[in-house]
Design an enzyme around this catalytic site. Structure first.
Site, PDB file in Angstrom:
ATOM      1  N   ASP A  33       0.844  -1.196   0.000  1.00 19.38           N
ATOM      2  CA  ASP A  33       0.000   0.000   0.000  1.00 19.38           C
ATOM      3  C   ASP A  33       0.885   1.255   0.000  1.00 19.38           C
ATOM      4  O   ASP A  33       1.894   1.305   0.696  1.00 19.38           O
ATOM      5  CB  ASP A  33      -0.930  -0.003   1.218  1.00 19.38           C
ATOM      6  CG  ASP A  33      -2.076   0.978   1.061  1.00 19.38           C
ATOM      7  OD1 ASP A  33      -3.226   0.528   0.896  1.00 19.38           O
ATOM      8  OD2 ASP A  33      -1.825   2.205   1.107  1.00 19.38           O
ATOM      9  N   GLY A  96     -16.002   2.830   3.706  1.00 18.91           N
ATOM     10  CA  GLY A  96     -14.692   3.455   3.585  1.00 18.91           C
ATOM     11  C   GLY A  96     -13.924   3.085   2.335  1.00 18.91           C
ATOM     12  O   GLY A  96     -12.738   3.397   2.223  1.00 18.91           O
ATOM     13  N   GLN A  97     -14.565   2.435   1.365  1.00 15.76           N
ATOM     14  CA  GLN A  97     -13.858   2.103   0.120  1.00 15.76           C
ATOM     15  C   GLN A  97     -13.572   3.380  -0.664  1.00 15.76           C
ATOM     16  O   GLN A  97     -14.455   4.236  -0.827  1.00 15.76           O
ATOM     17  CB  GLN A  97     -14.708   1.144  -0.736  1.00 15.76           C
ATOM     18  CG  GLN A  97     -13.981   0.659  -1.990  1.00 15.76           C
ATOM     19  CD  GLN A  97     -14.786  -0.379  -2.779  1.00 15.76           C
ATOM     20  OE1 GLN A  97     -15.931  -0.687  -2.441  1.00 15.76           O
ATOM     21  NE2 GLN A  97     -14.176  -0.890  -3.831  1.00 15.76           N
ATOM     22  N   HIS A 103     -10.463  -5.190  -3.744  1.00 18.88           N
ATOM     23  CA  HIS A 103      -9.156  -5.490  -3.151  1.00 18.88           C
ATOM     24  C   HIS A 103      -9.321  -5.939  -1.710  1.00 18.88           C
ATOM     25  O   HIS A 103     -10.298  -5.611  -1.045  1.00 18.88           O
ATOM     26  CB  HIS A 103      -8.223  -4.273  -3.205  1.00 18.88           C
ATOM     27  CG  HIS A 103      -8.804  -3.016  -2.643  1.00 18.88           C
ATOM     28  ND1 HIS A 103      -9.704  -2.239  -3.342  1.00 18.88           N
ATOM     29  CD2 HIS A 103      -8.636  -2.402  -1.442  1.00 18.88           C
ATOM     30  CE1 HIS A 103     -10.049  -1.199  -2.608  1.00 18.88           C
ATOM     31  NE2 HIS A 103      -9.420  -1.272  -1.443  1.00 18.88           N
ATOM     32  N   HIS A 105      -7.148  -5.790   1.880  1.00 22.11           N
ATOM     33  CA  HIS A 105      -6.001  -5.277   2.624  1.00 22.11           C
ATOM     34  C   HIS A 105      -5.447  -6.399   3.504  1.00 22.11           C
ATOM     35  O   HIS A 105      -6.213  -7.138   4.134  1.00 22.11           O
ATOM     36  CB  HIS A 105      -6.418  -4.150   3.575  1.00 22.11           C
ATOM     37  CG  HIS A 105      -6.967  -2.923   2.916  1.00 22.11           C
ATOM     38  ND1 HIS A 105      -6.245  -1.765   2.775  1.00 22.11           N
ATOM     39  CD2 HIS A 105      -8.182  -2.672   2.368  1.00 22.11           C
ATOM     40  CE1 HIS A 105      -6.994  -0.844   2.190  1.00 22.11           C
ATOM     41  NE2 HIS A 105      -8.183  -1.367   1.926  1.00 22.11           N
TER      42      HIS A 105
HETATM   43  P1  AMP Z   1      -9.860   1.431   0.248  1.00 23.89           P
HETATM   44  O1  AMP Z   1      -9.923   2.775   0.929  1.00 23.89           O
HETATM   45  O2  AMP Z   1     -10.297   0.284   1.085  1.00 23.89           O
HETATM   46  O3  AMP Z   1     -10.544   1.497  -1.103  1.00 23.89           O
HETATM   47  O4  AMP Z   1      -8.318   1.156  -0.011  1.00 23.89           O
HETATM   48  C1  AMP Z   1      -7.595   1.767  -1.036  1.00 23.89           C
HETATM   49  C2  AMP Z   1      -6.140   1.688  -0.677  1.00 23.89           C
HETATM   50  O5  AMP Z   1      -5.384   1.931  -1.847  1.00 23.89           O
HETATM   51  C3  AMP Z   1      -5.685   2.741   0.356  1.00 23.89           C
HETATM   52  O6  AMP Z   1      -5.146   2.076   1.494  1.00 23.89           O
HETATM   53  C4  AMP Z   1      -4.643   3.555  -0.402  1.00 23.89           C
HETATM   54  O7  AMP Z   1      -3.570   3.970   0.408  1.00 23.89           O
HETATM   55  C5  AMP Z   1      -4.199   2.577  -1.479  1.00 23.89           C
HETATM   56  N1  AMP Z   1      -3.635   3.170  -2.691  1.00 23.89           N
HETATM   57  C6  AMP Z   1      -4.140   4.201  -3.405  1.00 23.89           C
HETATM   58  N2  AMP Z   1      -3.354   4.467  -4.469  1.00 23.89           N
HETATM   59  C7  AMP Z   1      -2.344   3.553  -4.430  1.00 23.89           C
HETATM   60  C8  AMP Z   1      -1.203   3.299  -5.238  1.00 23.89           C
HETATM   61  N3  AMP Z   1      -0.918   4.037  -6.347  1.00 23.89           N
HETATM   62  N4  AMP Z   1      -0.356   2.291  -4.888  1.00 23.89           N
HETATM   63  C9  AMP Z   1      -0.611   1.549  -3.781  1.00 23.89           C
HETATM   64  N5  AMP Z   1      -1.669   1.733  -2.984  1.00 23.89           N
HETATM   65  C10 AMP Z   1      -2.518   2.726  -3.288  1.00 23.89           C
END
Ligand code: AMP
Length: 120
Positions: A33, A96-97, A103, A105
């Site tokens: 991340d 919170g997406q 994906h 985490h």
């Molecule tokens: P969510 O909020 O559950 O949709 O998670 C999205 C995640 O994507 C967050 O933890 C962000 O920090 C991560 N994220 C966003 N852009 C990138 C990126 N370019 N590379 C890696 N992680 C990312």
């Protein structure tokens, strides 16, 4: 919600944005991340165009689902995680997406207690 092919994870899958790859398989990709919420914070994404968990688990083929869970297992192995980790998939804005490509985490490396903070 319709799938937006310009979301950041779709760009990572197409190689338009770099990422710190952990594992790369036929059905999935995992990477670190960009804004880690824990000492270990990885993301596992399917290659297919799925908006969220509900979309993935209702429409993905058995092969895609098996390939995805296998990628989670391989990512945990690559990170040396056998216990003390948390798997989270935020499903929709209300959960919170923020990136609308499904994906999971993987969070580890610090004590994690209650699932939700007090009052949530
Ligand atoms: P969510 O909020 O559950 O949709 O998670 C999205 C995640 O994507 C967050 O933890 C962000 O920090 C991560 N994220 C966003 N852009 C990138 C990126 N370019 N590379 C890696 N992680 C990312």
């Amino acid at each position: 919600m319709a799938y937006d092919a310009n979301n950041v994870f779709a760009k990572i899958l197409r190689g338009e944005i770099p990422c710190k790859t952990i594992i790369d398989t036929k059905h999935a990709l995992s990477f670190h991340d960009i804004a880690p919420a824990a000492p270990v914070h990885a993301l596992v994404i399917p290659r297919g165009a799925f908006v969220d968990a509900a979309d993935f688990y209702s429409r993905a083929s058995v092969e895609e689902i098996t390939g995805y869970t296998d990628a989670i297992t391989k990512t945990l192995e690559a990170l040396g995680l056998k216990t003390g980790f948390r798997l989270i998939s935020n499903n929709g804005v209300g959960a919170g997406q923020t990136v609308f490509h499904f994906h999971t985490h993987i969070l580890a490396g610090k004590p994690m207690h209650a699932l939700l903070a007090e009052g949530e």
